[in-house]
Design an enzyme around this catalytic site. Structure first.
Site, PDB file in Angstrom:
ATOM      1  N   ASP A 103    -116.782  12.974  43.887  1.00 21.88           N
ATOM      2  CA  ASP A 103    -116.315  11.825  44.665  1.00 21.88           C
ATOM      3  C   ASP A 103    -114.917  12.140  45.175  1.00 21.88           C
ATOM      4  OD1 ASP A 103    -118.614  10.557  43.812  1.00 21.88           O
ATOM      5  OD2 ASP A 103    -117.592   8.858  42.885  1.00 21.88           O
ATOM      6  N   HIS A 160    -119.814  18.538  39.815  1.00 22.58           N
ATOM      7  CA  HIS A 160    -121.219  18.913  39.709  1.00 22.58           C
ATOM      8  C   HIS A 160    -121.547  20.077  40.636  1.00 22.58           C
ATOM      9  CE1 HIS A 160    -122.495  15.227  37.404  1.00 22.58           C
ATOM     10  NE2 HIS A 160    -121.291  14.865  37.834  1.00 22.58           N
ATOM     11  N   SER A 266    -107.462  15.944  40.677  1.00 25.42           N
ATOM     12  CA  SER A 266    -106.872  16.948  41.540  1.00 25.42           C
ATOM     13  C   SER A 266    -107.775  17.267  42.708  1.00 25.42           C
ATOM     14  CB  SER A 266    -106.533  18.206  40.734  1.00 25.42           C
ATOM     15  OG  SER A 266    -105.792  19.108  41.516  1.00 25.42           O
TER      16      SER A 266
END
Length: 300
Positions: A103, A160, A266
């Site tokens: 995200d 992921h 980050s």
């Protein structure tokens, strides 16, 4: 008619450089070590207040969390690295489609010019330096494609796999801990090749893929699912782990499977070889992204 992506921001102004100057003066390592300790305090009176303040300050959507009760997390870091409920980040339906690993928002995406990766207007950095300094490691991605994905404080902070892959090597590259905000990317030359990072190199169905976890101020720890916590310790030299293509020590992850996480947030940088992928239309500078949405496709 296809909409044009937003233009790159102008080069940083003198005022922006002055605003960014304190980052050069901060004891980045000491501040980050202090944050590491702070985010692991388990006293309920402290961690519950910190978590609830953070949710309100950054608008965190707890309805997506597997555990929606802020008070049930052991410490702030457990909340920050929270899992999501099943089904809230479905993977793109077409199996050949590469999926977004995080995200966040696209900072930049495009072509690698030889060994140079675009950071912001007026700034590029060396792909070889980003990947740890060995030309042999960077060679497969020369003139390839890259995407830089920024994770804000409110985002989900697990990473992921974009595509099925077998791990070839992992490197921990020590470095500075500048912020990775838009201001800093415009002001600090070679930012992503200067900050501490964990580099992972993969063999995939679309060829070699590099996925880099970039550290920053307050990013107190980075970890992977196969090796656990990589940093701290920080150290002063590049550490490298090589992995076999088969056998018990082989590391293979499926598309969408968890790769690792930031303990505080980050940036992730992806690189693919020349002609290996075509970016999805939604992947351009400033575009918001969610894990699982289409990232790229094999060409043709």
């Amino acid at each position: 008619m296809t909409a044009k992506p937003p233009a790159s921001p102008d080069a940083a102004s003198l005022g922006e450089h002055l605003r960014n100057l304190p980052q050069y003066l901060l004891p980045q390592g000491a501040v980050t070590a202090w944050v590491h300790r702070l985010t692991r305090i388990r006293a309920p009176w402290f961690k519950d207040r910190l978590i609830r303040w953070f949710i309100g300050r950054y608008g965190v959507d707890m309805s997506e969390a597997a555990n929606a009760d802020p008070g049930s997390y052991a410490d702030f870091n457990a909340f920050f690295t929270r899992a999501l409920r099943d089904g809230v980040r479905p993977l793109a339906a077409e199996p050949a489609t590469l999926v977004c690993p995080v995200d966040g928002a696209v900072s930049q995406a495009g072509a690698i010019a030889g060994d140079t990766v675009f950071q912001a207007k007026g700034h590029g950095y060396s792909l070889t330096a980003l990947l740890g300094g060995a030309a042999v490691d960077a060679a497969p991605w020369q003139d390839g494609a890259y995407a830089t994905l920024y994770l804000s404080p409110r985002d989900y902070h697990r990473i992921h796999m974009p595509v099925d892959g077998t791990l070839r090597a992992m490197l921990h590259v020590p470095g500075r801990l500048f912020s990775v905000s838009r201001l800093t990317t415009r002001c600090v030359p070679g930012l992503f090749a200067r900050n501490e990072r964990v580099v992972t190199l993969w063999d995939t169905a679309v060829g070699p893929m590099a996925l880099v976890l970039v550290g920053a101020i307050n990013v107190a720890s980075m970890q992977t699912v196969w090796a656990g916590t990589i940093t701290p310790p920080r150290g002063g030299r590049v550490r490298r782990w090589d992995y076999p293509a088969s056998g018990e020590a082989r590391v293979h992850l499926a598309r969408g499977e968890e790769l690792g996480r930031f303990n505080m947030g980050s940036t992730v940088i992806l690189a693919f070889g020349p002609g290996a992928i075509a970016w999805d239309a939604g992947i351009h500078a400033d575009a918001p992204v969610r894990m699982g949405q289409p990232l790229a496709r094999p060409p043709g």
